[in-house]
Design an enzyme around this catalytic site. Structure first.
Site, PDB file in Angstrom:
ATOM      1  N   GLU A   1      -5.377   1.898   1.922  1.00 47.65           N
ATOM      2  CA  GLU A   1      -5.264   0.728   2.802  1.00 47.65           C
ATOM      3  C   GLU A   1      -5.509   1.121   4.244  1.00 47.65           C
ATOM      4  OE1 GLU A   1      -3.203  -2.033   5.625  1.00 47.65           O
ATOM      5  OE2 GLU A   1      -2.899   0.117   5.302  1.00 47.65           O
TER       6      GLU A   1
ATOM      7  N   ASP B   1       5.597   2.419   7.362  1.00 48.17           N
ATOM      8  CA  ASP B   1       4.244   1.966   7.051  1.00 48.17           C
ATOM      9  C   ASP B   1       3.563   2.942   6.104  1.00 48.17           C
ATOM     10  OD1 ASP B   1       1.813   0.668   7.096  1.00 48.17           O
ATOM     11  OD2 ASP B   1       1.182   1.564   8.989  1.00 48.17           O
TER      12      ASP B   1
ATOM     13  N   HIS C   1       2.293   4.569  13.020  1.00 47.21           N
ATOM     14  CA  HIS C   1       1.144   5.480  12.890  1.00 47.21           C
ATOM     15  C   HIS C   1       1.344   6.788  13.652  1.00 47.21           C
ATOM     16  CE1 HIS C   1      -2.180   2.453  11.433  1.00 47.21           C
ATOM     17  NE2 HIS C   1      -1.117   2.494  10.647  1.00 47.21           N
TER      18      HIS C   1
ATOM     19  N   HIS D   1       0.844  -1.206   0.000  1.00 46.64           N
ATOM     20  CA  HIS D   1       0.000   0.000   0.000  1.00 46.64           C
ATOM     21  C   HIS D   1       0.872   1.246   0.000  1.00 46.64           C
ATOM     22  CE1 HIS D   1       0.035   1.433   4.275  1.00 46.64           C
ATOM     23  NE2 HIS D   1       0.172   0.165   4.603  1.00 46.64           N
TER      24      HIS D   1
END
Length: 510
Positions: free
Chosen positions: A315, A282, A447, A270
């Site tokens: 995603e 990420d 995150h 993603h």
């Protein structure tokens, strides 16, 4: 836990002493690139971590220029996509965009402040899909259910929470159910605290009029507030000012320039980040890893099966891009879906406190909570055989369906992939195998705004990027172990010998 297959149980103690060295310098890491890229081994050697890092540097520069993130539906995502497409075209690909609609949300401002009995700020992480409080926020007294998890209206024992803010523990049911039940009890907002150490980053799973403004906090902070409430009323002001609207974003799809169109190997990662940070691990790491593999693959003319690379959009908002791709094939072109031999997924391959994890498709360590299509275990073995061959320790990571391979496996497509860890905590055995810190998160900056280049473990990225290249090329050459489809001549095998036709004796001229 399944580990490095060449090491028996008795050998693990000796392996542990060498584990850090094995991670830092696996057998192929120090070899220069091979001049040809015609075999899986040559492909692995051709993948240089310096080139993967250059892609990540560009992703970080883009995030810095676009409000600190590369989230779906933003200018940062568009700029990231343009970079990927430019690199693909330079390598001879013709990338295409597949557009789809999605629900966009962006936090403009958030705060959680105690106004009584003290005045202090409390850290919080708003839940995805939680409705906005508006700029003025919600102020109210905290109220906790008698059953801490707050999964049923009876947990509040008939209490009226009108004008109050519910304080609820994680566990037993979904975050959405907790939010909705608190709303039924009359609460104007909800705070969900973790039931284990660490931050709580959650989602309500989708838009619903029954949801109320909801945020997450740590277990320690939740327990501290409960202790205060036992001494008297606690009043909070919760602000969650958000933009929420329908927007359009896209996947990027790029097919290799050669290979059988009826036997396709799909490779995906993603491309979007969360809205709160640049998303370099990420999932810039997976996106950069498959980009470098694509660039190298198109230099080869010795593979048999078409390779389709995908950079998925949205995603982070619920696997939306990959699900759209698969559902579109199911509805409009099921024959094309059947041509996909297997799908390889790469979501976080540079975690700072990393493991070398392979999706446990053969369920030798973790029982999968999702269907595991036939051929998935054989796809997993491509990775594990490679790691064994270069004496690289590895462990199983759960075949959970919690990334972009979910839609594929739900529709019968085999899958596997690699993972260096996110919000789980490193075990003592994993420290022995890979180094790092026991009890710490695999990625403490998961995150968050700190998921930048300094968050990348370059050794992990090197190992995993080479494994991406190896597995992609191995399956581009031959998927027979996965789906039984063989090729007339393997891409790295000898050409068939020319045989002079034999004339039957009775037809020869006398």
């Amino acid at each position: 836990m399944k580990t490095h297959r060449k090491a028996g149980t008795a050998a693990l103690a000796g392996l542990a002493l060498a584990a850090t060295a094995a991670v830092s310098a696996p057998a192929q890491a120090d070899k220069p690139p091979h001049p040809n890229v015609n075999t899986a081994d040559q492909m692995a050697r051709s993948i240089q971590v310096e080139n993967v890092m250059k892609h990540l540097q560009e992703f970080e520069r883009i995030a810095k220029d676009h409000d600190g993130n590369r989230a779906a539906g933003t200018s940062g995502y568009e700029a990231t996509a343009q970079y990927v497409e430019k690199e693909l075209r330079k390598a001879g690909f013709a990338p295409k965009r597949q557009y789809f609609d999605f629900f966009f949300e962006s936090v403009n401002a958030t705060s959680l402040n105690e106004t009584s009995p003290e005045q202090r700020a409390w850290p919080n992480n708003p839940m995805s899909y939680a409705p906005s409080t508006g700029a003025s926020g919600v102020t109210g007294e905290l109220a906790a259910p008698q059953v801490a998890t707050g999964c049923a209206i009876s947990d509040y024992a008939g209490a009226d929470l009108t004008g109050k803010i519910a304080l609820v523990s994680r566990g037993t049911c979904s975050f959405a159910q907790k939010s909705q039940v608190a709303g039924q009890a009359g609460a104007d907002a909800a705070i969900i605290y973790n039931n284990a150490p660490g931050a709580l980053n959650g989602t309500l799973g989708g838009v619903s009029d029954a949801n109320i403004p909801t945020t997450g906090m740590t277990q320690a902070d939740g327990q501290a507030l409960l202790a205060k409430m036992a001494q008297g009323p606690v009043t909070m002001t919760f602000i969650l000012d958000k933009t929420m609207e329908m927007r359009q974003t896209f996947n990027i799809i790029a097919d290799s320039s050669r290979g059988r169109a009826d036997n396709v190997v799909m490779v995906g990662a993603h491309l979007d980040s969360v809205g709160s940070g640049p998303g370099i691990n990420d999932n810039g790491s997976g996106s950069a890893g498959i980009l470098e593999t694509a660039i190298k693959l198109n230099k080869s003319k010795k593979y048999n099966n078409k390779v389709r690379f995908a950079w998925w959009g949205a995603e982070e908002l619920g696997l939306i891009g990959s699900t759209h791709y698969v559902n579109d094939l199911v509805e409009n072109n099921p024959a094309e879906l059947k041509k996909i031999a297997t799908y390889l997924n790469f979501d976080m391959i540079g975690s700072p406190n990393h493991i070398i994890g392979v999706y446990d498709a053969d369920q030798s360590t973790h029982q999968a909570p999702v269907p595991v299509p036939p051929g998935s275990a054989e796809t997993e073995q491509v990775f594990t055989d490679y790691f064994d061959k270069i004496d690289q320790p590895w462990v199983d990571t759960e075949f959970s369906g919690r990334s972009d391979y979910q839609a594929f496996i739900l529709n019968g497509v085999p899958a596997s992939g690699l993972f260096t860890g996110a919000d789980g905590r490193k075990t003592a055995e994993e420290v022995r195998l890979f180094g790092g810190t026991e009890g710490e998160l695999y990625d403490p900056n998961y995150h968050t705004p700190a998921d930048d280049l300094t968050n990348i473990n370059v050794d992990a990225l090197r190992i995993m990027s080479k494994a991406v290249g190896y597995a992609t090329m191995s399956l581009a050459i031959d998927t027979s172990a996965v789906n039984g489809k063989t090729n007339p001549r393997p891409g790295n095998g000898p050409k068939p010998k020319k045989v002079k036709p034999q004339i039957p004796h009775h037809l020869k001229a006398s």
